[in-house]
Design a protein around this motif. Structure first.
Motif, PDB file in Angstrom:
ATOM      1  N   SER A   1     -21.935  22.186  10.932  1.00  0.00           N
ATOM      2  CA  SER A   1     -23.063  21.742  10.109  1.00  0.00           C
ATOM      3  C   SER A   1     -22.994  20.227   9.921  1.00  0.00           C
ATOM      4  CB  SER A   1     -23.016  22.434   8.749  1.00  0.00           C
ATOM      5  OG  SER A   1     -21.831  22.045   8.076  1.00  0.00           O
ATOM      6  N   ALA A   2     -24.098  19.652   9.507  1.00  0.00           N
ATOM      7  CA  ALA A   2     -24.149  18.200   9.270  1.00  0.00           C
ATOM      8  C   ALA A   2     -23.125  17.791   8.211  1.00  0.00           C
ATOM      9  CB  ALA A   2     -25.563  17.795   8.843  1.00  0.00           C
ATOM     10  N   ASP A   3     -22.983  18.616   7.176  1.00  0.00           N
ATOM     11  CA  ASP A   3     -22.026  18.279   6.109  1.00  0.00           C
ATOM     12  C   ASP A   3     -20.594  18.330   6.609  1.00  0.00           C
ATOM     13  OD1 ASP A   3     -24.079  17.956   4.364  1.00  0.00           O
ATOM     14  OD2 ASP A   3     -23.803  19.887   3.334  1.00  0.00           O
ATOM     15  N   GLU A   4     -20.303  19.358   7.398  1.00  0.00           N
ATOM     16  CA  GLU A   4     -18.954  19.490   7.943  1.00  0.00           C
ATOM     17  C   GLU A   4     -18.662  18.327   8.878  1.00  0.00           C
ATOM     18  OE1 GLU A   4     -16.612  21.643   7.127  1.00  0.00           O
ATOM     19  OE2 GLU A   4     -15.150  21.130   8.697  1.00  0.00           O
ATOM     20  N   GLN A   5     -19.651  17.939   9.675  1.00  0.00           N
ATOM     21  CA  GLN A   5     -19.444  16.800  10.581  1.00  0.00           C
ATOM     22  C   GLN A   5     -19.141  15.542   9.770  1.00  0.00           C
ATOM     23  OE1 GLN A   5     -22.603  14.679  12.630  1.00  0.00           O
ATOM     24  NE2 GLN A   5     -21.530  14.913  14.578  1.00  0.00           N
ATOM     25  N   LYS A   6     -19.866  15.368   8.658  1.00  0.00           N
ATOM     26  CA  LYS A   6     -19.651  14.190   7.813  1.00  0.00           C
ATOM     27  C   LYS A   6     -18.215  14.170   7.291  1.00  0.00           C
ATOM     28  CE  LYS A   6     -22.336  11.462   4.656  1.00  0.00           C
ATOM     29  NZ  LYS A   6     -23.601  11.407   3.927  1.00  0.00           N
ATOM     30  N   GLU A   7     -17.743  15.336   6.848  1.00  0.00           N
ATOM     31  CA  GLU A   7     -16.369  15.413   6.345  1.00  0.00           C
ATOM     32  C   GLU A   7     -15.348  15.091   7.435  1.00  0.00           C
ATOM     33  OE1 GLU A   7     -15.080  19.011   4.292  1.00  0.00           O
ATOM     34  OE2 GLU A   7     -16.903  18.844   3.051  1.00  0.00           O
ATOM     35  N   ARG A   8     -15.604  15.607   8.617  1.00  0.00           N
ATOM     36  CA  ARG A   8     -14.642  15.378   9.706  1.00  0.00           C
ATOM     37  C   ARG A   8     -14.657  13.916  10.143  1.00  0.00           C
ATOM     38  NH1 ARG A   8     -14.955  21.019  13.359  1.00  0.00           N
ATOM     39  NH2 ARG A   8     -14.637  22.395  11.556  1.00  0.00           N
ATOM     40  N   LEU A   9     -15.829  13.289  10.108  1.00  0.00           N
ATOM     41  CA  LEU A   9     -15.892  11.862  10.462  1.00  0.00           C
ATOM     42  C   LEU A   9     -15.220  11.029   9.374  1.00  0.00           C
ATOM     43  CD1 LEU A   9     -19.509  11.560  11.957  1.00  0.00           C
ATOM     44  CD2 LEU A   9     -17.353  11.292  13.200  1.00  0.00           C
ATOM     45  N   ALA A  10     -15.422  11.440   8.114  1.00  0.00           N
ATOM     46  CA  ALA A  10     -14.796  10.717   6.999  1.00  0.00           C
ATOM     47  C   ALA A  10     -13.279  10.761   7.145  1.00  0.00           C
ATOM     48  CB  ALA A  10     -15.230  11.331   5.670  1.00  0.00           C
ATOM     49  N   GLU A  11     -12.790  11.904   7.600  1.00  0.00           N
ATOM     50  CA  GLU A  11     -11.349  12.047   7.786  1.00  0.00           C
ATOM     51  C   GLU A  11     -10.854  11.092   8.873  1.00  0.00           C
ATOM     52  OE1 GLU A  11      -8.576  15.915   7.649  1.00  0.00           O
ATOM     53  OE2 GLU A  11      -9.788  15.796   9.452  1.00  0.00           O
ATOM     54  N   ARG A  12     -11.679  10.945   9.902  1.00  0.00           N
ATOM     55  CA  ARG A  12     -11.287  10.023  10.981  1.00  0.00           C
ATOM     56  C   ARG A  12     -11.202   8.583  10.472  1.00  0.00           C
ATOM     57  NH1 ARG A  12     -14.398  12.355  16.424  1.00  0.00           N
ATOM     58  NH2 ARG A  12     -13.309  14.355  16.339  1.00  0.00           N
ATOM     59  N   LEU A  13     -11.993   8.285   9.442  1.00  0.00           N
ATOM     60  CA  LEU A  13     -11.989   6.921   8.906  1.00  0.00           C
ATOM     61  C   LEU A  13     -10.904   6.730   7.858  1.00  0.00           C
ATOM     62  CD1 LEU A  13     -15.841   6.363   8.585  1.00  0.00           C
ATOM     63  CD2 LEU A  13     -14.259   5.102  10.081  1.00  0.00           C
ATOM     64  N   ASP A  14     -10.331   7.819   7.400  1.00  0.00           N
ATOM     65  CA  ASP A  14      -9.331   7.771   6.331  1.00  0.00           C
ATOM     66  C   ASP A  14      -7.915   7.860   6.833  1.00  0.00           C
ATOM     67  OD1 ASP A  14     -10.693   7.380   4.020  1.00  0.00           O
ATOM     68  OD2 ASP A  14     -11.062   9.509   3.623  1.00  0.00           O
ATOM     69  N   ARG A  15      -7.771   8.333   8.066  1.00  0.00           N
ATOM     70  CA  ARG A  15      -6.419   8.621   8.533  1.00  0.00           C
ATOM     71  C   ARG A  15      -6.044   7.817   9.765  1.00  0.00           C
ATOM     72  NH1 ARG A  15      -5.539  15.023   8.677  1.00  0.00           N
ATOM     73  NH2 ARG A  15      -4.146  14.264  10.329  1.00  0.00           N
ATOM     74  N   PRO A  16      -4.993   7.009   9.631  1.00  0.00           N
ATOM     75  CA  PRO A  16      -4.567   6.176  10.774  1.00  0.00           C
ATOM     76  C   PRO A  16      -4.323   6.990  12.044  1.00  0.00           C
ATOM     77  CG  PRO A  16      -3.383   5.540   8.792  1.00  0.00           C
ATOM     78  CD  PRO A  16      -4.189   6.754   8.425  1.00  0.00           C
TER      79      PRO A  16
ATOM     80  N   ASP B   1     -15.587   6.766  16.843  1.00  0.00           N
ATOM     81  CA  ASP B   1     -16.390   5.893  17.682  1.00  0.00           C
ATOM     82  C   ASP B   1     -17.627   5.540  16.857  1.00  0.00           C
ATOM     83  OD1 ASP B   1     -18.178   4.832  19.495  1.00  0.00           O
ATOM     84  OD2 ASP B   1     -17.749   6.308  21.063  1.00  0.00           O
ATOM     85  N   PRO B   2     -17.824   4.242  16.579  1.00  0.00           N
ATOM     86  CA  PRO B   2     -18.975   3.867  15.734  1.00  0.00           C
ATOM     87  C   PRO B   2     -20.294   4.479  16.209  1.00  0.00           C
ATOM     88  CG  PRO B   2     -17.576   1.958  16.077  1.00  0.00           C
ATOM     89  CD  PRO B   2     -17.007   3.062  16.942  1.00  0.00           C
ATOM     90  N   SER B   3     -20.398   4.775  17.518  1.00  0.00           N
ATOM     91  CA  SER B   3     -21.657   5.345  18.009  1.00  0.00           C
ATOM     92  C   SER B   3     -21.850   6.793  17.537  1.00  0.00           C
ATOM     93  CB  SER B   3     -21.716   5.272  19.538  1.00  0.00           C
ATOM     94  OG  SER B   3     -20.876   6.251  20.104  1.00  0.00           O
ATOM     95  N   ASP B   4     -20.771   7.418  16.996  1.00  0.00           N
ATOM     96  CA  ASP B   4     -20.924   8.772  16.465  1.00  0.00           C
ATOM     97  C   ASP B   4     -21.935   8.787  15.309  1.00  0.00           C
ATOM     98  OD1 ASP B   4     -18.982   9.436  18.286  1.00  0.00           O
ATOM     99  OD2 ASP B   4     -17.371   9.681  16.816  1.00  0.00           O
ATOM    100  N   ILE B   5     -21.957   7.675  14.562  1.00  0.00           N
ATOM    101  CA  ILE B   5     -22.905   7.607  13.437  1.00  0.00           C
ATOM    102  C   ILE B   5     -24.334   7.518  13.971  1.00  0.00           C
ATOM    103  CG2 ILE B   5     -23.547   6.377  11.309  1.00  0.00           C
ATOM    104  CD1 ILE B   5     -20.746   7.488  11.150  1.00  0.00           C
ATOM    105  N   ASP B   6     -24.503   6.792  15.078  1.00  0.00           N
ATOM    106  CA  ASP B   6     -25.843   6.710  15.684  1.00  0.00           C
ATOM    107  C   ASP B   6     -26.311   8.098  16.080  1.00  0.00           C
ATOM    108  OD1 ASP B   6     -25.501   3.980  15.439  1.00  0.00           O
ATOM    109  OD2 ASP B   6     -24.734   3.766  17.487  1.00  0.00           O
ATOM    110  N   ALA B   7     -25.391   8.873  16.692  1.00  0.00           N
ATOM    111  CA  ALA B   7     -25.763  10.231  17.110  1.00  0.00           C
ATOM    112  C   ALA B   7     -26.116  11.066  15.885  1.00  0.00           C
ATOM    113  CB  ALA B   7     -24.621  10.876  17.892  1.00  0.00           C
ATOM    114  N   ARG B   8     -25.410  10.837  14.780  1.00  0.00           N
ATOM    115  CA  ARG B   8     -25.679  11.581  13.538  1.00  0.00           C
ATOM    116  C   ARG B   8     -27.078  11.346  13.011  1.00  0.00           C
ATOM    117  NH1 ARG B   8     -23.077  14.344   9.759  1.00  0.00           N
ATOM    118  NH2 ARG B   8     -23.992  13.582   7.831  1.00  0.00           N
ATOM    119  N   THR B   9     -27.537  10.106  13.210  1.00  0.00           N
ATOM    120  CA  THR B   9     -28.886   9.811  12.722  1.00  0.00           C
ATOM    121  C   THR B   9     -29.937  10.494  13.596  1.00  0.00           C
ATOM    122  OG1 THR B   9     -29.096   7.823  14.060  1.00  0.00           O
ATOM    123  CG2 THR B   9     -28.161   7.552  11.854  1.00  0.00           C
ATOM    124  N   ARG B  10     -29.507  11.027  14.717  1.00  0.00           N
ATOM    125  CA  ARG B  10     -30.462  11.713  15.605  1.00  0.00           C
ATOM    126  C   ARG B  10     -30.199  13.212  15.679  1.00  0.00           C
ATOM    127  NH1 ARG B  10     -29.144   7.145  18.914  1.00  0.00           N
ATOM    128  NH2 ARG B  10     -30.546   5.510  18.254  1.00  0.00           N
TER     129      ARG B  10
END
Ligand code: AMP
Ligand code: MG
Length: 286
Positions: A186-201, A208-217
């Protein structure tokens, strides 16, 4: 008495997950566990039970290839970022002997790949006889990212549906059993998983910053996936649609589909190509 775990598949995974043309993808429940009546712990137990069987079946396939057989299996994994394609590779494909696996990830085509038709790199990556091929993304991106990003005009990408089906019919006829798995979070689950990628070294490398572009589409991707499923799910290469918010379920389902595919090949162990008694006698005398 507790039920034996594999009886918890109320409907076999290949029936429960097989895409039926015209189903509304937008209505998919991403947290559902189609066909499976058990809980997470039951699923994990069954996966642990399946592991030796999967490894045994894959070894039979490998032995078959080594002795002149022409069969192989191709697991195609499609899904947007964070859908869990990598997790299936690690946790499901990881259950078998890596020497029998041909894994290929498909990213943005390289300059060399661009000099050829889009199926060139795909043909080159097809599993040889006896191998389990795994595609992380695939030729179907030609009607997904290519469509959504407008990388080709519509009348060009529209031709690809028939081309993909013809290609897969040819691949299947050559002895490759195709198992296509599409994972959806789901969109919410994807958001959580992307947030985790930004939180964890340890996960930055996956971001990939382009993942956010794909999210907007997402609505455009939904439409593209809907049409891909409707138009490229065929008798020889059906799509299995896996709700993937629950990682344990997606992995269990993929394990079940792969095990079922390998079982359906019904491969025994290749017979000895030498005189066993004579060889035993030679060994004893050596
Ligand atoms: P990843 O799966 O995270 O390694 O990302 C691979 C990237 O390659 C994704 O953004 C895909 O959309 C992109 N990609 C895959 N196939 C194609 C293609 N045929 N044309 C353009 N981009 C592609
Ligand atoms: Mg990525």
């Amino acid at each position: 008495m507790a039920k034996k775990p594999d009886t918890l598949w109320e409907t076999p995974a290949d029936e429960a997950l097989r895409w039926e043309r015209g189903t509304d993808l937008a209505a998919l429940d991403h947290a559902a566990t189609p066909g499976w009546a058990g809980k997470k712990g039951d699923g994990e137990r069954l996966m642990a039970e399946r592991a030796p069987e999967l490894a045994d079946l894959q070894e039979r396939l490998f032995a078959h290839g080594r002795t002149g057989g022409d069969r192989s299996v191709l697991l195609v994994l499609q899904g947007m970022d964070t859908a869990g394609k990598g997790g299936i590779v690690r946790h499901v494909v990881g259950l078998v002997d890596p020497q029998g696996v041909m894994h290929r990830g498909f990213g943005v085509p390289t300059p060399e790949e661009r000099e050829h038709g889009y199926l060139w790199r795909v043909r080159n990556a097809l599993p040889r006889p006896g191998y389990l091929g795994v595609f992380d993304r695939s030729h179907h991106e030609q009607v997904l990212v290519v469509r959504v990003e407008g990388l080709e005009p519509e009348d060009t990408w529209r031709q690809h549906y028939d081309e993909l089906n013809e290609f897969e019919a040819e691949v299947a006829a050559s002895g490759i059993l195709i198992v296509k798995v599409a994972l959806f979070v789901s969109a919410d689950e994807q958001k959580e998983r992307l947030a985790e990628r930004l939180d964890r070294p340890d996960k930055y490398w996956k971001y990939d910053p382009s993942d956010i572009d794909a999210r907007t589409r997402l609505p455009e991707y939904l439409a593209a996936y809907q049409e891909m499923l409707d138009r490229t799910s065929t008798e020889v290469a059906p799509w299995y649609v896996v709700p993937a918010n629950r990682k344990w379920y997606a992995r269990l389902a993929a394990t079940e589909l792969l095990t079922g595919a390998l079982r359906s090949l019904d491969l025994g162990w290749p017979p000895a190509t030498f005189d066993i008694e004579a060889e035993k006698a030679r060994l004893a005398a050596s």
